[in-house]
Structure formats: structure tokens, C-alpha cells
Design a protein around this motif. Structure first.
Motif, PDB file in Angstrom:
ATOM      1  N   GLY A 101       0.824  -1.213   0.000  1.00  0.00           N
ATOM      2  CA  GLY A 101       0.000   0.000   0.000  1.00  0.00           C
ATOM      3  C   GLY A 101       0.847   1.248   0.000  1.00  0.00           C
ATOM      4  O   GLY A 101       2.089   1.198   0.058  1.00  0.00           O
ATOM      5  N   THR A 103       1.329   3.523   2.215  1.00  0.00           N
ATOM      6  CA  THR A 103       2.160   3.753   3.395  1.00  0.00           C
ATOM      7  C   THR A 103       3.460   2.965   3.290  1.00  0.00           C
ATOM      8  O   THR A 103       4.547   3.504   3.543  1.00  0.00           O
ATOM      9  CB  THR A 103       1.379   3.383   4.665  1.00  0.00           C
ATOM     10  OG1 THR A 103       0.220   4.206   4.724  1.00  0.00           O
ATOM     11  CG2 THR A 103       2.224   3.577   5.905  1.00  0.00           C
ATOM     12  N   ILE A 106       5.768   4.587   0.846  1.00  0.00           N
ATOM     13  CA  ILE A 106       6.390   5.802   1.393  1.00  0.00           C
ATOM     14  C   ILE A 106       7.441   5.442   2.446  1.00  0.00           C
ATOM     15  O   ILE A 106       8.523   6.043   2.506  1.00  0.00           O
ATOM     16  CB  ILE A 106       5.299   6.740   1.950  1.00  0.00           C
ATOM     17  CG1 ILE A 106       4.505   7.327   0.770  1.00  0.00           C
ATOM     18  CG2 ILE A 106       5.890   7.840   2.820  1.00  0.00           C
ATOM     19  CD1 ILE A 106       3.233   8.057   1.148  1.00  0.00           C
ATOM     20  N   HIS A 136       1.031  13.299   3.087  1.00  0.00           N
ATOM     21  CA  HIS A 136       0.331  12.250   3.842  1.00  0.00           C
ATOM     22  C   HIS A 136       1.072  11.911   5.146  1.00  0.00           C
ATOM     23  O   HIS A 136       2.315  11.931   5.191  1.00  0.00           O
ATOM     24  CB  HIS A 136       0.226  10.995   2.961  1.00  0.00           C
ATOM     25  CG  HIS A 136      -0.725   9.977   3.494  1.00  0.00           C
ATOM     26  ND1 HIS A 136      -0.351   9.008   4.381  1.00  0.00           N
ATOM     27  CD2 HIS A 136      -2.049   9.811   3.280  1.00  0.00           C
ATOM     28  CE1 HIS A 136      -1.407   8.260   4.686  1.00  0.00           C
ATOM     29  NE2 HIS A 136      -2.455   8.729   4.025  1.00  0.00           N
ATOM     30  N   PRO A 182      -1.838  13.915  -6.602  1.00  0.00           N
ATOM     31  CA  PRO A 182      -2.089  15.144  -5.854  1.00  0.00           C
ATOM     32  C   PRO A 182      -2.010  14.869  -4.362  1.00  0.00           C
ATOM     33  O   PRO A 182      -1.862  13.726  -3.940  1.00  0.00           O
ATOM     34  CB  PRO A 182      -3.539  15.468  -6.240  1.00  0.00           C
ATOM     35  CG  PRO A 182      -4.184  14.115  -6.326  1.00  0.00           C
ATOM     36  CD  PRO A 182      -3.112  13.193  -6.865  1.00  0.00           C
ATOM     37  N   ASP A 209       4.836  11.778  -4.170  1.00  0.00           N
ATOM     38  CA  ASP A 209       3.810  10.866  -3.678  1.00  0.00           C
ATOM     39  C   ASP A 209       2.621  10.912  -4.644  1.00  0.00           C
ATOM     40  O   ASP A 209       1.773  11.797  -4.571  1.00  0.00           O
ATOM     41  CB  ASP A 209       3.374  11.262  -2.263  1.00  0.00           C
ATOM     42  CG  ASP A 209       2.276  10.337  -1.750  1.00  0.00           C
ATOM     43  OD1 ASP A 209       2.000   9.321  -2.419  1.00  0.00           O
ATOM     44  OD2 ASP A 209       1.683  10.625  -0.685  1.00  0.00           O
ATOM     45  N   CYS A 211       0.508   8.381  -4.853  1.00  0.00           N
ATOM     46  CA  CYS A 211      -0.310   7.241  -4.425  1.00  0.00           C
ATOM     47  C   CYS A 211      -1.722   7.366  -4.987  1.00  0.00           C
ATOM     48  O   CYS A 211      -2.295   6.397  -5.459  1.00  0.00           O
ATOM     49  CB  CYS A 211      -0.362   7.181  -2.893  1.00  0.00           C
ATOM     50  SG  CYS A 211       1.130   6.466  -2.204  1.00  0.00           S
ATOM     51  N   VAL A 212      -2.284   8.565  -4.946  1.00  0.00           N
ATOM     52  CA  VAL A 212      -3.633   8.752  -5.465  1.00  0.00           C
ATOM     53  C   VAL A 212      -3.620   8.987  -6.975  1.00  0.00           C
ATOM     54  O   VAL A 212      -4.483   8.488  -7.697  1.00  0.00           O
ATOM     55  CB  VAL A 212      -4.297   9.976  -4.794  1.00  0.00           C
ATOM     56  CG1 VAL A 212      -5.670  10.219  -5.372  1.00  0.00           C
ATOM     57  CG2 VAL A 212      -4.427   9.760  -3.308  1.00  0.00           C
ATOM     58  N   ASP A 243      -0.141   4.008  -5.902  1.00  0.00           N
ATOM     59  CA  ASP A 243      -1.014   2.932  -5.412  1.00  0.00           C
ATOM     60  C   ASP A 243      -1.825   2.327  -6.548  1.00  0.00           C
ATOM     61  O   ASP A 243      -2.458   3.041  -7.330  1.00  0.00           O
ATOM     62  CB  ASP A 243      -1.971   3.469  -4.348  1.00  0.00           C
ATOM     63  CG  ASP A 243      -1.264   3.682  -3.024  1.00  0.00           C
ATOM     64  OD1 ASP A 243      -0.042   3.401  -2.955  1.00  0.00           O
ATOM     65  OD2 ASP A 243      -1.923   4.117  -2.063  1.00  0.00           O
TER      66      ASP A 243
END
Ligand SMILES: Cc1ncc(COP(=O)(O)O)c(C=O)c1O
Length: 482
Positions: A101, A103, A106, A136, A182, A209, A211-212, A243
Motif C-alpha cells: 500500500g 504507506t 512511502i 500524507h 495530488p 507521492d 499514491c492517489v 497505489d
């Protein structure tokens, strides 16, 4: 609700009875299927879900820890990492791994920065990382785990990273700068090109990042919406987190950490050769790595292909634009900043946005509450297409009701609905799981208050954030205590 089970049952139960108990247990779970939930779940369509379950099931028992035992998983992981790298302009030289995931991805980027610093900046005792305030919390968690110092810098008035302020926050111990593409809270893309240029100038690492956005922004751009540069096409970007279990529509437990080259990824890898059990090597945080999640990610990317992702992104963006324009048209409400994709936040310059959130909960909509500034959060996905108009109608009514206390729904039916809604999200779970200390602080009895606006207002202004921190840890601890 059946009695709580605290010991292993002496005799097992039938499959049917086990499944029935599980079905009953989920009765009060967030029902995301009807599009009334705006976080936590990313679903494309039933077809995609079906394939994910088949693929996950096929590799349900396999373990990605040992790639020599399961060359299939090794191939899937290698290909997934390469596909994401190429999508993000890695030019064929990126290296990375799948993780469970955002997290974990990261955590890996932060660990790599620390290890890179140990090798290349040996005089630095405690490496520092400069991030915008919107980054995040996984970065705080990583700094906490790996004994690094995280320096959070306030964002600018457009809610994007303030690069001049980041420059000021750097010092000789800085090893990494971060931008989001973002950011989760407001959905805005940080000025990645400027952050990366600053990193390059100061000869430190730069993590994006995504992720989104990593599996959404490339398609949003292809569809013709304006998207700022955010990936490896930007010189100076050294790593990215992406992600797959968000806008990649993979099964939960799938993300990618990518580095510009394999020399940098090397700092992430772990091996010990002195163990009685033999030589042990592991690329990421976890030991055992779920074969199902790796296989399902490969399956869905291969199944959807570029065209499939484009079609889904087109639908999600149509809904996003409809929602954004509709929200901005409601007197007193506005979408903050300029979010280029489908994550955004609603603010009100006139009304208490938490009251509006409560009114939406009463009407069966579940929006996360945010602070600094107070906003309601929206992550738009496929499931919202069918409900966008109903959402806007209820939002307009909620604003009116929030303004006129006499119109607020506080009756018992509404209260039950609100309470059920409130129990579903972490910030709202602060309400539902109040411990003795927290209920004393909030003046409650430990049950579910009907409305949470007052509490959010108070939390935003609480002078002693230390108390709040302890309170949240109390609550976290209470979740799995009998
Ligand atoms: C921008 C961003 N980074 C990282 C994460 C952490 O991802 P995960 O919850 O998969 O660990 C999230 C989760 O929403 C996110 O929005």
C-alpha cells in the motif's frame, strides 16, 4: 449482534453458519456500493471486481517472499513495476517493487533516503526531510519509525507546496524533498518541477507521492484535461509512490515504489546472511508478501489496458466536473484550490462546514471531515456517477439546514442514520469509540452523539494538541480491546 467470541470455539461451526455470522457482522459497515461513501473504496465495475477475485483466488496461497519458488509472481511483479514506470515516463531505467500500500511505499522511499544519506552524507547524524503540510501522514510515520526529522512547511494560499518556504526550511542535514500528485486533503498537485529543481540544485533526493494520482493523472491528461508535470519526465524526481489499489482498481494490498534507477533502489533492499534459517533477503517492509494481491494487480492492468483505464477515467472526470461545478454553484460553498483530478475538498466561507457535513450524514452521505482549513473531503469514483445529482440536491438542502437550526434533522430516525454514518470513518470514529478519558473531554457518555460538528470545531482549536494525541492513541488501543 451475537456474543463476542474471545476463545477459539471448541468445535468448529459449519461453513454456512460461519458465512452467515460474517454477513450479519457487516450489517453496519459502510455501504459503499450505492455511491454514498466518498473515501476508502475504489471500485471500477462488477466485471473488474470479478476478475480481481478470480486472479486473487488463483494465487491466494502463494508467497512473494521467495521469487525463486514462484517465478509467476516474480514475473507479475516485474511487469507491474515496469508498466507503471513506463506510464510515468521512467524511460525504461526505473527500478522498484510492489508493496502492500501507499504507506509501505512511502516507508520504503524514506528508508532509502536515510540509507542513501548514510552512504553519501556520512556526517549527517539525523537526516531531515522537508515536506509540504499537506503531505500524507505516512511520512510522519516513516520519520517516527526510522528516526528521521520531518520538517512540515505550510502550503501557499493555493494549497500547493510553497517551494520558497521549503528552500528556507532546508539545511545541511536535509536529504529529501517531497511533493504530492495530488495531495490527499485538497487534491491539488504540488509544483513538482520546482521542488525537483530545488532538490537537484542542492543535490538531495526528491520523492513524488503519486499514491492517489499515479494511475489517474496520466489518463486525465490524455483525455485533454490540464495536468501539470509530475512524474519522471521532470528532471530531479528520484522516486515515486503509486497505489494500484486506488485508481489502479487493483485488490487492496497493492502499490508500487519506483526509483529513477536501480542504484538508488539498492538502498531499500535488506539481506542477512547469518541466520540459522539460512540466507534471508527481502525487498520491502513485510516478510511474507501476498501472492493474490500481486497477481490481481497484474491481471487488472493487463485486462483494462490503456483504453480501459481511459474509459473509466473519462467517466470519473465527467462526474467530477459535474460535482465541482454543482458545488461551486451552491451559495456559500466552494471547492478549494484547483484540483486537476477527482479528489477535492469543499469549504464554506459563510457556514460551519461541519454542520453541513452532519446534515449530509443525516441524509445518508458520508464525507470525511478535515481541518486547517475546515473542509469536507471527496474522492470521486465510478460509483458516484449515478448519484451526483442526488448528492448536489442534498448538499444544497444541507447548507440551508445548517444555517437554520430549526430545519436541522435531529429526530430519532435521523439520529440513528447520522450515528451510523459517523461510525464509519476514522475522524468520525473518534466520535463512536470514545474512551472514558475522551468522553470526559467531550462531555459525552461514551455513546454516539447525534452530531459531530461541535467536536470538530473544538478539535480544530484545541490549544493542547498533546492531549488530543494521547486521546487518539487511547482510542486506537481501544479498537481491539475487549
Ligand atoms: C496521497 C496519499 N499518499 C499515501 C497514502 C497512503 O496510502 P495507504 O492508505 O494505501 O497506505 C494515501 C492514502 O489515501 C494518499 O492519499
Amino acid at each position: 449482534m451475537t456474543a463476542t467470541q474471545t476463545t477459539l470455539p471448541a468445535n468448529g461451526r459449519s461453513k454456512d453458519s460461519v458465512l452467515a455470522a460474517m454477513e450479519a457482522a457487516r450489517a453496519r459497515d459502510a455501504d459503499w456500493r450505492d455511491g454514498r461513501v466518498f473515501s476508502l473504496v475504489f471500485k471500477a465495475n462488477d466485471d473488474v471486481t470479478g476478475l480481481l477475485k478470480d486472479a486473487y483466488g488463483m494465487f491466494f496461497s502463494e508467497n512473494g517472499l521467495n521469487p525463486t519458488a514462484f517465478p509467476s509472481l516474480r514475473r507479475f511483479e516485474t511487469e507491474v513495476v515496469a508498466m507503471v514506470g513506463n506510464l510515468l515516463h521512467g524511460g525504461g531505467t526505473t527500478a522498484g517493487n510492489m508493496t502492500t500500500g501507499g504507506t509501505e511505499s512511502i516507508l520504503m522511499a524514506m528508508l532509502t533516503a536515510r540509507e542513501w544519506a548514510r552512504a553519501n552524507r556520512p556526517k549527517i547524524a539525523r537526516p531531515e526531510v522537508v515536506v509540504p503540510s499537506s503531505a500524507h501522514p505516512a511520512f510522519d510515520k516513516a520519520a517516527h519509525y526510522f528516526d528521521m526529522k520531518l520538517v512540515r512547511v505550510p502550503v501557499g494560499s493555493d494549497l500547493r507546496a510553497d517551494v520558497a518556504a521549503m528552500r528556507k526550511a532546508m539545511n545541511i542535514d536535509t536529504v529529501l524533498l517531497v511533493g504530492s500528485a495530488p495531495s490527499y486533503p485538497h487534491g491539488v498537485v504540488d509544483p513538482i518541477a520546482d521542488i525537483a529543481a530545488l532538490s537537484a540544485e542542492r543535490n538531495v533526493l526528491c520523492h513524488v507521492d503519486a499514491c492517489v494520482g499515479g494511475m489517474m493523472l496520466p489518463f486525465v491528461r490524455q483525455l485533454g484535461y490540464p495536468v501539470p508535470d509530475f512524474d519522471f519526465a521532470v528532471p530531479g524526481v528520484t522516486s515515486m509512490s503509486v497505489d494500484l489499489h486506488k485508481y489502479g482498481y487493483a485488490a487492496k494490498g497493492a502499490s508500487v515504489i519506483l526509483y529513477r534507477d536501480k542504484a538508488l533502489r539498492r538502498y531499500q533492499l535488506y539481506a542477512t546472511t547469518d541466520w540459522a534459517g539460512g540466507i534471508y533477503a527481502s525487498p520491502t517492509m513485510t516478510g511474507t508478501r501476498p501472492g493474490g494481491a500481486i497477481a490481481a494487480a497484474w491481471a487488472i492492468m493487463t485486462y483494462l489496458g490503456e483504453r480501459g483505464y481511459l474509459e473509466i477515467a473519462a467517466e470519473v472526470m465527467r462526474t467530477t466536473v459535474r460535482l465541482r461545478d454543482g458545488i461551486n454553484a451552491i451559495d456559500g460553498l466552494r471547492i478549494v484550490g484547483n484540483p486537476p483530478m477527482s479528489v477535492m475538498a469543499i469549504a464554506s466561507d459563510r457556514d460551519n462546514v461541519y454542520e453541513i457535513g452532519d446534515e449530509m450524514s443525516v441524509r445518508g452521505w458520508h464525507l470525511d471531515r478535515q481541518q486547517f482549513p475546515p473542509t469536507l473531503h471527496l474522492t470521486v469514483n465510478y460509483a458516484h456517477t449515478a448519484v451526483a445529482d442526488a448528492f448536489l440536491m442534498d448538499l444544497a438542502q444541507s447548507v440551508i439546514a445548517a444555517r437554520q437550526p430549526s430545519l436541522r434533522r435531529t429526530g430519532s430516525e435521523a439520529a440513528v442514520k447520522a450515528a451510523r454514518g459517523a461510525a464509519r470513518f476514522l475522524p468520525n470514529r473518534l466520535v463512536s469509540g470514545l474512551t472514558a478519558r475522551s468522553s470526559a473531554l467531550f462531555g459525552g457518555e461514551g455513546g454516539l452523539p447525534q452530531r459531530s460538528a461541535a467536536m470538530y470545531g473544538m478539535m480544530g482549536t484545541l490549544p493542547n494538541r498533546g492531549d488530543l494525541h494521547e486521546l487518539v492513541l487511547d482510542l486506537l488501543s481501544s479498537f481491539t480491546e475487549m
